[in-house]
Every structure is written in C-alpha cells, then in structure tokens.
Scaffold this active site. Structure first.
Site, PDB file in Angstrom:
ATOM      1  N   LYS A   8     -31.171  10.479  36.555  1.00 54.95           N
ATOM      2  CA  LYS A   8     -31.805   9.788  35.427  1.00 54.95           C
ATOM      3  C   LYS A   8     -30.723   9.476  34.408  1.00 54.95           C
ATOM      4  O   LYS A   8     -29.735  10.202  34.297  1.00 54.95           O
ATOM      5  CB  LYS A   8     -32.867  10.688  34.781  1.00 54.95           C
ATOM      6  CG  LYS A   8     -33.908   9.924  33.995  1.00 54.95           C
ATOM      7  CD  LYS A   8     -34.964   9.367  34.917  1.00 54.95           C
ATOM      8  CE  LYS A   8     -36.050   8.626  34.197  1.00 54.95           C
ATOM      9  NZ  LYS A   8     -37.091   8.225  35.159  1.00 54.95           N
TER      10      LYS A   8
HETATM   11  P1  NAD Z   1     -42.497   0.668  29.008  1.00 55.70           P
HETATM   12  O1  NAD Z   1     -41.452   0.824  27.975  1.00 55.70           O
HETATM   13  O2  NAD Z   1     -42.587  -0.620  29.768  1.00 55.70           O
HETATM   14  O3  NAD Z   1     -43.959   0.924  28.353  1.00 55.70           O
HETATM   15  C1  NAD Z   1     -44.282   2.062  27.621  1.00 55.70           C
HETATM   16  C2  NAD Z   1     -45.657   1.830  26.990  1.00 55.70           C
HETATM   17  O4  NAD Z   1     -46.122   3.039  26.395  1.00 55.70           O
HETATM   18  C3  NAD Z   1     -45.658   0.784  25.868  1.00 55.70           C
HETATM   19  O5  NAD Z   1     -46.873   0.061  25.929  1.00 55.70           O
HETATM   20  C4  NAD Z   1     -45.652   1.640  24.594  1.00 55.70           C
HETATM   21  O6  NAD Z   1     -46.212   0.960  23.472  1.00 55.70           O
HETATM   22  C5  NAD Z   1     -46.514   2.790  25.047  1.00 55.70           C
HETATM   23  N1  NAD Z   1     -46.334   4.037  24.294  1.00 55.70           N
HETATM   24  C6  NAD Z   1     -45.190   4.692  24.012  1.00 55.70           C
HETATM   25  N2  NAD Z   1     -45.474   5.817  23.324  1.00 55.70           N
HETATM   26  C7  NAD Z   1     -46.825   5.870  23.208  1.00 55.70           C
HETATM   27  C8  NAD Z   1     -47.727   6.789  22.635  1.00 55.70           C
HETATM   28  N3  NAD Z   1     -47.292   7.870  22.020  1.00 55.70           N
HETATM   29  N4  NAD Z   1     -49.051   6.518  22.706  1.00 55.70           N
HETATM   30  C9  NAD Z   1     -49.513   5.423  23.311  1.00 55.70           C
HETATM   31  N5  NAD Z   1     -48.706   4.518  23.894  1.00 55.70           N
HETATM   32  C10 NAD Z   1     -47.376   4.745  23.824  1.00 55.70           C
HETATM   33  O7  NAD Z   1     -42.304   1.904  30.008  1.00 55.70           O
HETATM   34  P2  NAD Z   1     -42.778   2.005  31.515  1.00 55.70           P
HETATM   35  O8  NAD Z   1     -41.674   1.556  32.393  1.00 55.70           O
HETATM   36  O9  NAD Z   1     -44.150   1.436  31.672  1.00 55.70           O
HETATM   37  O10 NAD Z   1     -42.843   3.608  31.675  1.00 55.70           O
HETATM   38  C11 NAD Z   1     -43.924   4.355  31.175  1.00 55.70           C
HETATM   39  C12 NAD Z   1     -43.874   5.752  31.775  1.00 55.70           C
HETATM   40  O11 NAD Z   1     -43.912   5.657  33.209  1.00 55.70           O
HETATM   41  C13 NAD Z   1     -42.602   6.548  31.459  1.00 55.70           C
HETATM   42  O12 NAD Z   1     -42.934   7.919  31.419  1.00 55.70           O
HETATM   43  C14 NAD Z   1     -41.726   6.286  32.669  1.00 55.70           C
HETATM   44  O13 NAD Z   1     -40.755   7.293  32.860  1.00 55.70           O
HETATM   45  C15 NAD Z   1     -42.767   6.295  33.765  1.00 55.70           C
HETATM   46  N6  NAD Z   1     -42.393   5.608  35.014  1.00 55.70           N
HETATM   47  C16 NAD Z   1     -42.007   4.295  35.003  1.00 55.70           C
HETATM   48  C17 NAD Z   1     -41.703   3.666  36.193  1.00 55.70           C
HETATM   49  C18 NAD Z   1     -41.355   2.201  36.255  1.00 55.70           C
HETATM   50  O14 NAD Z   1     -41.255   1.675  37.374  1.00 55.70           O
HETATM   51  N7  NAD Z   1     -41.205   1.505  35.160  1.00 55.70           N
HETATM   52  C19 NAD Z   1     -41.766   4.381  37.404  1.00 55.70           C
HETATM   53  C20 NAD Z   1     -42.174   5.710  37.374  1.00 55.70           C
HETATM   54  C21 NAD Z   1     -42.501   6.312  36.170  1.00 55.70           C
END
Ligand code: NAD
Length: 421
Positions: free
Chosen positions: A111
C-alpha cells in the site's frame, strides 16, 4: 461533519494485527512464521520536494509499504489525504496480502500513501507530487516487483502519470507497472466498476444464502466515490432498492428508493449527494444506523465501532471500504447475528480485475468487458463460498475465516519455497 469513532479505538494496523492474532492462534501458526507475517517486508518513507503553484517549495511525505512477496509481486493502492499515516498504510498493506490470497490471485500485498490535501491542490501540483513520488520509489516498483493502483483520492489519471514517469525512467513503455489506468493506456475494461461489481456479487451470494430477492432488499451505501457509486449504480440496475447514500458532506435518504442514475448526473454537477431532490438529508453517521437489509460502507475506516455497532440494524454488512469496522465492533455484530462480508473478500473485485489488467498488459492482448466480468464473477463466487465454508468448518465468523484461509495459503507458499520446514 462528525464521524462516529474518529478517535479510533484501534489503529488500522492494530485492527489488522488483532484479527491476524486470532486467526494465527486458531491455525496454531509457528512462532517464527507468526512474527514474519505480522510485520511487513519493507517500509519506504520518502520526502518529496515539489514547487506549488505559488512558487513555494514544499515537502510532502510519502510511504510505500510492501508486506509480502511470498505469492508474487506486491499489489496495492496508493491513497492521498491530509491524515494518511504510516501505521494506516502498514495495516492496509498486510490486508492486501490477505485479500489477494482470499481470492487466490498470484500477488503479495502493498500500500502507498502521500500526506497531502487533494482538495486544496491543483491538477498540476498533484501531477508533480505523483511524478516525484514515483521517481523516489522507482527501484522498488514495476510489473515484477510491486504494482500500484488507485485508492482514496487517486484515480486513472494518477495511474497514467505513474506509468509515464516509470516508462520514461526505464526508457520504454511499461503498461503493466500500474493498474487502474485509462483503457486507452492499457487499462482493462471493467476495472472502473470492478470493486463495486465485486460488492454486488458477494451481496447476491448472501441473498441466495438467506433466500431473499433483490427487489425487496433495501441497501444503504456510505461513500459515493469509485466503490460506492459503482456499487450503488450496478445494484440499482440489478433491482436492489437503494434507500440511502452518504458522502463526506452528509447523507440522503428515501425509504421508497433513490434513483441512482439521476443521482449520478446530479453529483456530476454539484460534486456532492447533498441537495438531491426527493430525498431527506441525514447525517453520515446516522445513516449507518437506519433500518435496511444491506449496509455497504464504501468510504473510510473505523466508521463502525464499539460506539455504534449495537445500533446497526442491517442484516448483512458488506465492507466495500477497507477496514470500516473495528475489532470490538466485530464482536458486537457477531452477537447480534449480522452476516459480515469482510473487506478482504467484499472489496476484492478491484484487485481481481487489476490482476486481469496486469495479465492483459503483459500479454499485449485485451479481453472483452464480458470476459472480464464473467471471470470476476467466477473468482468472487468461489472466494465467497470458500470463506463461508471455511468458517462453518472451523466454527469462526467470516472475517476470521477469511484471515485463516489467507494465512494458510501464504504459509503454504512459504513452506514450498523453503522459508520454513
Ligand atoms: P474515493 O475517494 O473515490 O471515494 C471516497 C468516498 O467516500 C467519497 O464519496 C467521499 O466523499 C466519501 N467519504 C469519505 N469520508 C467519508 C465519511 N466520513 N462519511 C461519508 N462519506 C465519506 O475512494 P474509493 O476508491 O471509492 O475508496 C473507498 C474505500 O474503498 C476506501 O476504503 C478504499 O481503500 C476502498 N477500496 C477501494 C478500491 C478501489 O478500487 N477504488 C478497492 C478496494 C477497496
């Protein structure tokens, strides 16, 4: 905006380690192996000098933690944020090792993170930070070593900058050095939707188990970024009733169901779900406690913790985000009979299609979207069944089952490689 439990009862690394400890004990893991797998192989800290648009020289701190290369090159996202810590990256790197092992793809875990506030940075500043970070860690990444991907606050554009910087240094184009790239640059069809699609696949399997229909299943999604918006879009399209969505600014709620395609259009313009017509406003902590069948946290870590776990009404918790639930909350949810689909299974669709992207880049031969989706379906369903059956066999909850299965697979590889007898 307040997030319940931001005071964090356990850090991300401590949460990972607590689960690892339980699983390791159940597996009777050898003492040396326990110490080896509980700590990362390598932690890289870089201090990146970047001139911001106002002409000032700033220094940004960045990390890349490589937990394990036992089963193949390291794989894991890169996140940007003002509160990123080495501890968080260390915990998430280990989770990546377990996640890749749960879906049985040939990667170890890593990571990365940079402490910066993307909301306050221009595209040019973000590009310079990304390129300089890439140059600093260049010796440690690459298709055979460690393959970054998007995570919170990074996206296809970020991956394109990394790929270009890497390629300039090695003096030929290397598409397989990152995944989650734009399709025109060697990205995979279906990657953008993959994590959300994977979440839907495991929810479908859970419904099958409980004899439920999608149409009568109410879903609440916290987070409307890559994972949350794609999960909501695909699940809405498939017939699920999405009754609540939150982003960092707050939540919206309608027991009759939200029109997700209209919400996506609305968010394009307004950059937040707040103010969407036909829905009432609700706090982003409060939304987690509403009555529903599936709760899908897809935002950030530790949002379900000992303070609110007893008020979670969902029957199924599908963890789209990494580490959204703390270990003390695990116990409360288990006692309440919530069926938890742990992060290292529920959100593994992203890394699975990243694996497909890496394979396609290395072959120079690209698959149809249908092929990608079908192969993802096969892997997610098999992983779901393996975890649930493992849990039943060993009388442990799904999360500990997923950890045990993963540790078992990694340990077996190490044994075959002769690391221990
Ligand atoms: P992103 O930055 O695209 O989106 C994050 C979203 O969460 C945004 O809408 C933001 O406004 C919202 N957010 C942040 N803090 C918040 C809170 N306290 N309350 C409510 N909403 C909140 O990120 P992403 O890529 O969608 O990733 C989201 C999660 O999924 C992370 O934990 C990431 O590690 C995990 N993840 C992502 C992927 C991927 O392919 N992008 C894969 C596996 C896991």
């Amino acid at each position: 905006m307040s997030v319940v439990g931001t005071e964090k009862e356990l850090s991300v690394y401590e949460s990972m380690a607590a689960r690892f400890d339980v699983a390791a004990r159940k597996l009777n893991l050898d003492g040396g192996l326990y110490r080896y797998l509980r700590t990362p192989n390598r932690e890289i800290i870089v201090h990146i000098p970047v001139t911001t648009d106002n002409g000032q020289l700033n220094v940004f701190d960045g990390f890349r933690v490589q937990h394990s290369i036992a089963r193949g090159p390291c794989k894991g996202g890169l996140r940007y944020g003002p509160h990123v810590t080495l501890d968080e990256i260390r915990g998430l790197a280990a989770e990546m090792t377990w996640k890749c092992a749960v879906v049985n793809i040939p990667f170890g875990g890593a990571k990365g993170g940079i402490i910066c506030d993307p909301q306050k940075l221009s595209q040019g500043e973000l590009e310079r930070i990304t390129r300089r970070y890439t140059a600093e860690i260049l010796d440690y990444i690459g298709p055979e070593r460690d393959v970054p991907a998007p995570d919170m606050n990074t996206n296809e554009q970020t991956m394109a900058w990394i790929m270009d910087t890497y390629s300039m240094h090695v003096r030929h184009t290397v598409t397989a050095c990152v995944t989650g790239k734009p399709v025109a640059l060697g990205g995979s069809l279906g990657r953008r939707e993959a994590t959300g699609r994977g979440c839907m696949i495991v929810c479908d399997q859970a419904l099958k188990r409980f004899g439920r229909e999608r149409e009568t299943t109410r879903v609440i999604v916290q987070g409307f970024g890559n994972v949350g918006s794609q999960a909501a879009r695909l699940m809405h399209q498939a017939g699920y009733k999405i009754i609540g969505i939150a982003d960092i600014n707050g939540g919206i709620f309608n027991t009759q169901g939200l029109n997700i395609p209209e919400l996506l259009e609305f968010v394009q313009e307004s950059k937040t779900v707040m103010g969407f017509p036909g829905a009432e406003a609700i706090g982003c902590d409060e939304i987690l406690e509403q009555d529903c069948e599936i709760l899908l946290p897809a935002a950030t870590e530790s949002v379900i913790n000992s303070k609110n776990a007893s008020r979670i009404k969902a029957r199924i918790l599908a963890e789209g985000a990494n580490s959204p639930t703390t270990p003390p909350a695990d116990d409360i949810l288990f006692d309440r009979g919530v069926f938890v689909i742990p992060d290292i299974l529920a959100n593994a669709g992203g890394v699975t299609v990243s694996y497909f992207e890496w394979v396609q880049d290395r072959h120079g031969y690209f698959w149809t979207e249908n092929d990608v989706n079908q192969k993802l379906q096969e892997i997610q369903v098999a992983a779901f069944n393996s975890v649930v059956q493992y849990g039943e066999k060993h009388n442990v909850n799904n999360r500990i089952a997923a950890y045990m299965l993963a540790i078992d697979r990694v340990a077996y590889t190490l044994k075959l490689r002769g690391i221990y007898a």
